[in-house]
Design a protein around this motif. Structure first.
Motif, PDB file in Angstrom:
ATOM      1  N   LYS A 122       0.822  -1.216   0.000  1.00  0.00           N
ATOM      2  CA  LYS A 122       0.000   0.000   0.000  1.00  0.00           C
ATOM      3  C   LYS A 122       0.855   1.265   0.000  1.00  0.00           C
ATOM      4  O   LYS A 122       1.923   1.304   0.602  1.00  0.00           O
ATOM      5  CB  LYS A 122      -0.902   0.028   1.235  1.00  0.00           C
ATOM      6  N   ILE A 123       0.360   2.285  -0.678  1.00  0.00           N
ATOM      7  CA  ILE A 123       0.978   3.618  -0.647  1.00  0.00           C
ATOM      8  C   ILE A 123       0.311   4.376   0.500  1.00  0.00           C
ATOM      9  O   ILE A 123      -0.909   4.467   0.553  1.00  0.00           O
ATOM     10  CB  ILE A 123       0.750   4.372  -1.970  1.00  0.00           C
ATOM     11  N   THR A 124       1.136   4.889   1.411  1.00  0.00           N
ATOM     12  CA  THR A 124       0.608   5.675   2.522  1.00  0.00           C
ATOM     13  C   THR A 124       1.196   7.079   2.475  1.00  0.00           C
ATOM     14  O   THR A 124       2.194   7.326   1.772  1.00  0.00           O
ATOM     15  CB  THR A 124       0.953   5.046   3.884  1.00  0.00           C
ATOM     16  N   MET A 125       0.612   7.972   3.233  1.00  0.00           N
ATOM     17  CA  MET A 125       1.107   9.349   3.288  1.00  0.00           C
ATOM     18  C   MET A 125       2.524   9.383   3.854  1.00  0.00           C
ATOM     19  O   MET A 125       3.387  10.091   3.336  1.00  0.00           O
ATOM     20  CB  MET A 125       0.172  10.212   4.142  1.00  0.00           C
ATOM     21  N   VAL A 126       2.778   8.621   4.902  1.00  0.00           N
ATOM     22  CA  VAL A 126       4.107   8.607   5.522  1.00  0.00           C
ATOM     23  C   VAL A 126       5.157   8.096   4.528  1.00  0.00           C
ATOM     24  O   VAL A 126       6.238   8.678   4.399  1.00  0.00           O
ATOM     25  CB  VAL A 126       4.108   7.754   6.812  1.00  0.00           C
ATOM     26  N   LYS A 127       4.836   7.017   3.807  1.00  0.00           N
ATOM     27  CA  LYS A 127       5.772   6.489   2.803  1.00  0.00           C
ATOM     28  C   LYS A 127       6.003   7.519   1.700  1.00  0.00           C
ATOM     29  O   LYS A 127       7.133   7.710   1.251  1.00  0.00           O
ATOM     30  CB  LYS A 127       5.240   5.192   2.191  1.00  0.00           C
ATOM     31  N   SER A 128       4.947   8.178   1.277  1.00  0.00           N
ATOM     32  CA  SER A 128       5.065   9.192   0.221  1.00  0.00           C
ATOM     33  C   SER A 128       5.947  10.351   0.674  1.00  0.00           C
ATOM     34  O   SER A 128       6.758  10.862  -0.108  1.00  0.00           O
ATOM     35  CB  SER A 128       3.688   9.711  -0.181  1.00  0.00           C
ATOM     36  N   MET A 129       5.805  10.756   1.924  1.00  0.00           N
ATOM     37  CA  MET A 129       6.651  11.839   2.450  1.00  0.00           C
ATOM     38  C   MET A 129       8.112  11.396   2.505  1.00  0.00           C
ATOM     39  O   MET A 129       9.011  12.167   2.182  1.00  0.00           O
ATOM     40  CB  MET A 129       6.143  12.278   3.815  1.00  0.00           C
ATOM     41  N   GLY A 130       8.349  10.150   2.896  1.00  0.00           N
ATOM     42  CA  GLY A 130       9.713   9.625   2.924  1.00  0.00           C
ATOM     43  C   GLY A 130      10.331   9.605   1.534  1.00  0.00           C
ATOM     44  O   GLY A 130      11.495   9.970   1.349  1.00  0.00           O
ATOM     45  N   LEU A 131       9.538   9.216   0.534  1.00  0.00           N
ATOM     46  CA  LEU A 131      10.030   9.211  -0.850  1.00  0.00           C
ATOM     47  C   LEU A 131      10.341  10.623  -1.317  1.00  0.00           C
ATOM     48  O   LEU A 131      11.319  10.845  -2.036  1.00  0.00           O
ATOM     49  CB  LEU A 131       9.003   8.558  -1.777  1.00  0.00           C
ATOM     50  N   GLY A 132       9.519  11.572  -0.907  1.00  0.00           N
ATOM     51  CA  GLY A 132       9.794  12.965  -1.250  1.00  0.00           C
ATOM     52  C   GLY A 132      11.123  13.427  -0.680  1.00  0.00           C
ATOM     53  O   GLY A 132      11.880  14.138  -1.343  1.00  0.00           O
ATOM     54  N   CYS A 133      11.427  13.013   0.535  1.00  0.00           N
ATOM     55  CA  CYS A 133      12.715  13.371   1.158  1.00  0.00           C
ATOM     56  C   CYS A 133      13.883  12.746   0.394  1.00  0.00           C
ATOM     57  O   CYS A 133      14.924  13.378   0.191  1.00  0.00           O
ATOM     58  CB  CYS A 133      12.742  12.928   2.618  1.00  0.00           C
ATOM     59  N   ILE A 134      13.709  11.488  -0.051  1.00  0.00           N
ATOM     60  CA  ILE A 134      14.756  10.829  -0.821  1.00  0.00           C
ATOM     61  C   ILE A 134      15.010  11.593  -2.119  1.00  0.00           C
ATOM     62  O   ILE A 134      16.151  11.872  -2.482  1.00  0.00           O
ATOM     63  CB  ILE A 134      14.381   9.352  -1.128  1.00  0.00           C
ATOM     64  N   LEU A 135      13.938  11.928  -2.819  1.00  0.00           N
ATOM     65  CA  LEU A 135      14.077  12.656  -4.082  1.00  0.00           C
ATOM     66  C   LEU A 135      14.723  14.020  -3.865  1.00  0.00           C
ATOM     67  O   LEU A 135      15.595  14.429  -4.646  1.00  0.00           O
ATOM     68  CB  LEU A 135      12.713  12.806  -4.760  1.00  0.00           C
ATOM     69  N   LEU A 136      14.324  14.706  -2.814  1.00  0.00           N
ATOM     70  CA  LEU A 136      14.927  16.013  -2.507  1.00  0.00           C
ATOM     71  C   LEU A 136      16.420  15.856  -2.230  1.00  0.00           C
ATOM     72  O   LEU A 136      17.230  16.649  -2.708  1.00  0.00           O
ATOM     73  CB  LEU A 136      14.210  16.659  -1.326  1.00  0.00           C
ATOM     74  N   GLY A 137      16.775  14.820  -1.493  1.00  0.00           N
ATOM     75  CA  GLY A 137      18.197  14.574  -1.212  1.00  0.00           C
ATOM     76  C   GLY A 137      19.008  14.323  -2.466  1.00  0.00           C
ATOM     77  O   GLY A 137      20.115  14.830  -2.613  1.00  0.00           O
ATOM     78  N   ILE A 138      18.447  13.558  -3.387  1.00  0.00           N
ATOM     79  CA  ILE A 138      19.145  13.295  -4.654  1.00  0.00           C
ATOM     80  C   ILE A 138      19.359  14.591  -5.426  1.00  0.00           C
ATOM     81  O   ILE A 138      20.453  14.854  -5.929  1.00  0.00           O
ATOM     82  CB  ILE A 138      18.361  12.269  -5.506  1.00  0.00           C
ATOM     83  N   VAL A 139      18.319  15.408  -5.508  1.00  0.00           N
ATOM     84  CA  VAL A 139      18.418  16.670  -6.233  1.00  0.00           C
ATOM     85  C   VAL A 139      19.454  17.593  -5.588  1.00  0.00           C
ATOM     86  O   VAL A 139      20.282  18.195  -6.268  1.00  0.00           O
ATOM     87  CB  VAL A 139      17.031  17.376  -6.296  1.00  0.00           C
TER      88      VAL A 139
END
Length: 142
Positions: A122-139
């Motif tokens: 399942k996709i959850t809000m917490v998982k989505s926020m964590g993925l956003g942090c990963i993407l921000l870190g890469i950028v």
């Protein structure tokens, strides 16, 4: 094993995996990535022999396991420990550890997508926020 113990093991894993690239970068200063992989595989093989000597029941367990499951682990081992490590060593040879490791360590993003697509997680809000942090870190590290 409790959830709390699982997190401690994860933290210890992060500690070990955080230290190792520094040693590997120093070793790669005198080795090609291919030679580095060969040496690393020797060390893993040595570790496997030690593990087998400490837990000989592993062979009995493997003999009772359907080949499909063993093949999945073999495929994962080859892909991660050979192909992935070889690609990582090529980047590590000339790149900065402080930039390369966090980007290579963004693999949870890929695991998340695969978990959703293949395992039906399942996709959850917490998982989505964590993925956003990963993407921000890469950028930011690019």
């Amino acid at each position: 094993m409790s959830t709390r113990q699982s997190y401690y093991f994860a933290l210890l894993t992060a500690l070990v995996w955080g230290i190792v690239p520094v040693f590997e970068k120093m070793g790669l200063s005198r080795l090609t990535p291919a030679a580095g992989i060969f040496v690393r595989c020797l060390a893993v093989s040595f570790g496997a022999v030690i593990l087998l000597s400490m837990k000989p029941a592993i062979l009995s367990e493997l003999s009772k396991t359907p080949i499909k499951y063993i093949a999945l682990i073999v495929g994962g081992g080859f892909t991660a420990n050979f192909l992935g490590q070889l690609l990582f060593y090529h980047g590590l040879k000339n790149g900065d550890v402080s930039k390369l490791v966090p980007i290579a360590g963004a693999y949870p993003l890929i695991s998340f997508v695969m978990g959703v697509l293949i395992l039906g997680e399942k996709i959850t809000m917490v998982k989505s926020m964590g993925l956003g942090c990963i993407l921000l870190g890469i950028v930011l590290l690019r």
